[in-house]
Write a protein that holds these residues in place. Structure first.
Motif, mmCIF file in Angstrom:
data_model
loop_
_atom_site.group_PDB
_atom_site.id
_atom_site.type_symbol
_atom_site.label_atom_id
_atom_site.label_comp_id
_atom_site.label_asym_id
_atom_site.label_seq_id
_atom_site.Cartn_x
_atom_site.Cartn_y
_atom_site.Cartn_z
ATOM 1 N N UNK A 9 16.650 52.075 -12.386
ATOM 2 C CA UNK A 9 17.445 51.068 -12.513
ATOM 3 C C UNK A 9 17.884 50.529 -14.028
ATOM 4 N N UNK A 10 16.943 50.846 -14.697
ATOM 5 C CA UNK A 10 17.370 50.212 -16.184
ATOM 6 C C UNK A 10 18.239 51.349 -16.948
ATOM 7 N N UNK A 11 18.598 52.593 -16.165
ATOM 8 C CA UNK A 11 19.202 53.527 -16.932
ATOM 9 C C UNK A 11 18.567 54.912 -17.327
ATOM 10 N N UNK A 12 17.147 54.556 -17.464
ATOM 11 C CA UNK A 12 16.328 55.637 -17.815
ATOM 12 C C UNK A 12 16.042 56.974 -16.706
ATOM 13 N N UNK A 13 16.366 58.054 -17.430
ATOM 14 C CA UNK A 13 16.525 59.259 -16.589
ATOM 15 C C UNK A 13 15.103 59.849 -16.715
ATOM 16 N N UNK A 14 14.353 60.268 -15.520
ATOM 17 C CA UNK A 14 13.016 60.693 -15.285
ATOM 18 C C UNK A 14 13.124 62.286 -14.959
ATOM 19 N N UNK A 15 12.014 62.921 -15.352
ATOM 20 C CA UNK A 15 11.860 64.160 -14.987
ATOM 21 C C UNK A 15 10.595 64.270 -13.852
ATOM 22 N N UNK A 16 11.012 64.605 -12.697
ATOM 23 C CA UNK A 16 9.983 64.347 -11.436
ATOM 24 C C UNK A 16 9.422 65.636 -11.203
ATOM 25 N N UNK A 17 7.916 65.642 -11.034
ATOM 26 C CA UNK A 17 7.463 66.750 -10.465
ATOM 27 C C UNK A 17 6.589 66.484 -9.266
#
Length: 413
Positions: free
Chosen positions: A346-354
């Motif tokens: 929601x804060x615009x942060x992009x995450x790599x998800x494993x």
């Protein structure tokens, strides 16, 4: 790398506990204990349904008491011989002469009963054909199967069997032997693949040692040469009474030594940091030993090429911990799925998800152990987080590791 995999198995990813592998056996590999041998023999006995024809023949009452007794003795001897063949082939120190003697006995029993008791006993040639395929070298196995099927036809004709039954018996013997030949080829291929994987792991470990040796040589070669030179200068300045100049050289030696120590620590830290490709290879080996299939895209190792070392190392730790949990606690698990994705918060942060999931019994009511707690702390250090819970439709266990996928801005020209 091979040493790394071995370390993973012994410390964090044991191949499997007694409860997981006591009934398992890799195709083509010698059995490890009696229970594995018992399971192998039990599976083999399931294919004895073809013996219904000789059994019906003995129960039909068409033969006298002596012939019926001889038939039962021959049938039991045939089955015992077949079981002995399986046992001999499952032993680590295989004796080829023992297997050949058993197969010769089976062929002799098939011929004797076919001539003495009738065409129903030609069914034994099906098992004889399979046995020939087992003991014959792979490149000659198909020829041996064809020869055994032809021999069954000859025995059928000479014993005046029903002409309608002979083609069926010959075809069944050929197809069964050919199927076993294909299985033998598959087993040989699997053995070659295991040997090739071990060779690749050994070469990778050698290459990694060479890289580490080159790095240490580059780091320490210049520093030690400089320390040697400055030590000689300090000695000369002290002999000449130039104490201040000698102290300056000693201070330089101290600085060079400190910097060398820092460089070596950084190099060793980078060497010890887990990487996703290495952990994926270790996971595949550990899960295969536990009879769990790993489903992962070949492009998984290149999913985030720009990911920083700390974040990538945290994801590698997550994969290692997830596989460790599956091997140790994933009762009933047969498939492990590893996927890579990206998510926006929601804060615009992009995450790599494993994400790692299995189809086992799930965590039950037990809480997270020390491994998951430590993994959560590792992810928190890089700004990530850990999510765990049941898998799809409430079955199995799911572990999601998220780390920030920060974009490196290009310099303004």
């Amino acid at each position: 790398m091979s040493e790394t995999l071995q370390a993973h198995r012994s410390d964090e990813q044991p191949e499997a506990g007694p409860g997981r592998t006591s009934f398992m056996n890799v195709p083509g590999a010698p059995v490890d204990n009696r229970r594995q041998l018992l399971v192998k023999i039990s599976w083999m006995l399931l294919w004895m349904f073809y013996l219904i024809y000789p059994v019906k023949d003995l129960l039909s009452g068409e033969h006298g008491a002596a012939a019926t007794a001889a038939g039962w003795i021959s049938l039991v001897a045939f089955v015992v011989s077949y079981v002995c063949l399986v046992v001999f082939r499952s032993m680590s120190g295989r004796q080829p002469w023992a297997s050949r003697a058993v197969v010769a006995t089976m062929v002799a029993l098939a011929v004797a009963t076919s001539f003495g008791l009738g065409s129903a006993w030609l069914t034994l040639f099906t098992y004889a054909s399979v046995s020939v395929a087992i003991i014959t070298p792979v490149r000659y196995a198909l020829a041996g199967v064809v020869g055994m099927a032809g021999f069954a036809v000859v025995v059928g004709l000479l014993s005046h069997a029903d002409p309608d039954d002979i083609p069926t018996i010959a075809l069944t013997a050929f197809l069964s032997g050919a199927a076993m030949t294909g299985l033998q080829r598959l087993v040989a291929t699997m053995q070659e693949l295991r040997e090739a994987r071990a060779a690749v792991a050994h070469l990778a470990a050698s290459e990694e040692r060479l890289r580490m040796a080159r790095d240490l040589h580059d780091l320490l070669g210049h520093s030690l040469s400089l320390i040697t030179l400055k030590s000689e200068l300090a000695g000369r300045f002290m002999d000449a009474g130039k104490d201040e100049a000698a102290r300056a050289q000693v201070a330089d030696i101290e600085n060079v030594a400190r910097q060398s120590l820092i460089d070596v620590r950084e190099a060793v830290t980078g060497f010890r940091r887990p990487t996703l490709p290495v952990e994926l290879a270790a996971a595949r080996t550990a899960l295969a030993a536990a009879q769990v299939v790993l489903e992962a895209s070949p492009t998984l190792v290149d999913a985030w090429p720009a990911l920083a070392n700390e974040e990538a190392g945290a994801l590698a730790w997550a994969l290692r911990e997830a596989v460790t949990n599956i091997v140790r606690h994933g009762e009933g698990a047969t498939v492990c799925t590893v996927t890579a994705d990206e998510a926006w918060e929601g804060d615009g942060e992009r995450y790599a998800v494993l994400e790692i999931t299995d189809n086992g019994a799930g965590p039950g009511k037990s809480g997270p152990g020390n491994g998951l707690s430590g993994l959560e702390e590792r992810l928190a250090l890089v700004g990530g987080r850990l999510e765990t819970g049941p898998g799809a439709r409430g079955r199995g266990f799911r572990l999601r590791a998220l780390v920030p996928l920060r974009t490196v801005s290009s310099p303004v020209v």
